[in-house]
Write a protein that holds these residues in place. Structure first.
Motif, short mmCIF file in Angstrom:
data_model
loop_
_atom_site.label_atom_id
_atom_site.label_comp_id
_atom_site.label_asym_id
_atom_site.label_seq_id
_atom_site.Cartn_x
_atom_site.Cartn_y
_atom_site.Cartn_z
N TYR A 5 34.76 7.69 -40.73
CA TYR A 5 33.78 8.28 -41.65
C TYR A 5 33.25 9.55 -41.00
O TYR A 5 32.79 9.52 -39.85
CB TYR A 5 32.63 7.30 -41.91
N ARG A 6 33.31 10.66 -41.73
CA ARG A 6 32.80 11.94 -41.23
C ARG A 6 31.89 12.57 -42.27
O ARG A 6 32.16 12.48 -43.47
CB ARG A 6 33.94 12.90 -40.92
N ALA A 7 30.86 13.24 -41.80
CA ALA A 7 29.97 14.01 -42.69
C ALA A 7 29.29 15.08 -41.86
O ALA A 7 29.11 14.93 -40.65
CB ALA A 7 28.94 13.09 -43.35
N ARG A 8 28.90 16.17 -42.52
CA ARG A 8 28.25 17.30 -41.86
C ARG A 8 26.81 17.47 -42.31
O ARG A 8 26.29 18.58 -42.36
CB ARG A 8 29.02 18.59 -42.15
N ARG A 9 26.17 16.37 -42.63
CA ARG A 9 24.77 16.37 -43.04
C ARG A 9 24.10 15.22 -42.29
O ARG A 9 24.72 14.19 -42.08
CB ARG A 9 24.69 16.13 -44.55
N GLN A 93 28.51 13.52 -38.31
CA GLN A 93 28.71 12.07 -38.27
C GLN A 93 30.19 11.82 -38.00
O GLN A 93 31.04 12.45 -38.62
CB GLN A 93 28.35 11.41 -39.61
N GLU A 108 31.82 3.75 -47.30
CA GLU A 108 31.57 5.20 -47.38
C GLU A 108 30.42 5.51 -48.35
O GLU A 108 29.58 6.36 -48.06
CB GLU A 108 32.84 5.94 -47.80
N ASN A 112 27.12 7.39 -47.33
CA ASN A 112 26.77 8.62 -48.06
C ASN A 112 25.36 8.56 -48.62
O ASN A 112 24.65 9.57 -48.66
CB ASN A 112 27.78 8.90 -49.18
N LEU A 115 22.76 9.82 -46.17
CA LEU A 115 22.68 11.24 -45.86
C LEU A 115 21.48 11.85 -46.57
O LEU A 115 21.05 11.37 -47.63
CB LEU A 115 23.96 11.96 -46.30
#
Length: 143
Positions: A5-9, A93, A108, A112, A115
């Motif tokens: 799992y990746r996120a930029r927030r 993340q 996910e 999400n 976030l």
């Protein structure tokens, strides 16, 4: 199977805390690092084995330290450049989930929902410090 799992927030601390208190069906092990809005400059480390969940501070994000504190070898600098994204640099993340018959879309979606919303994100790091944060105080990581 496994997935990342990746996120930029950043995560909202209260929503993440509540979500990590739940059990993700089929997950045997999870680990990785996370960006918590209320602790903007410190990398959080997440580890789960069965029902045991641990979160703790690791170190400062490179974006939060002077460049003279960064690694100087070309390979490390290239790796850092590859993941860098303005305006928040290396903050992100990245959580790996390993398990059997995991419901990846549900996991996910749950993450999400942790976030920051567009409205929360627009407030900026100074305001993020005031968000409810059940993670408690994190000691200053070693320099």
């Amino acid at each position: 199977s496994s997935f990342i799992y990746r996120a930029r927030r950043p995560f909202h601390p209260q929503r993440l805390w509540d979500t990590l208190g739940e059990t993700f069906e089929g997950v045997l092990r999870a680990k990785g690092f996370f960006w918590l809005a209320s602790k903007h400059n410190i990398i959080g480390v997440y580890s789960q084995a069965g029902n045991c969940v641990n979160t703790e501070p690791q170190r400062y994000w490179y974006a939060a330290v002077d460049k003279d504190q960064w690694p100087q070898d070309p390979a490390s600098l290239q790796a850092l450049e590859n993941l860098w994204q303005e305006p928040y640099g290396d903050r992100m993340q990245e959580l790996v989930f390993i398990g059997i018959d995991m419901d990846r879309p549900a996991i996910e979606a749950a993450l999400n929902a942790c976030l920051l919303t567009d409205e929360e994100f627009a407030l900026g790091p100074a305001a993020w410090k005031s968000f409810a944060d059940p993670f408690g105080e994190w000691e200053r990581p070693a320099d």
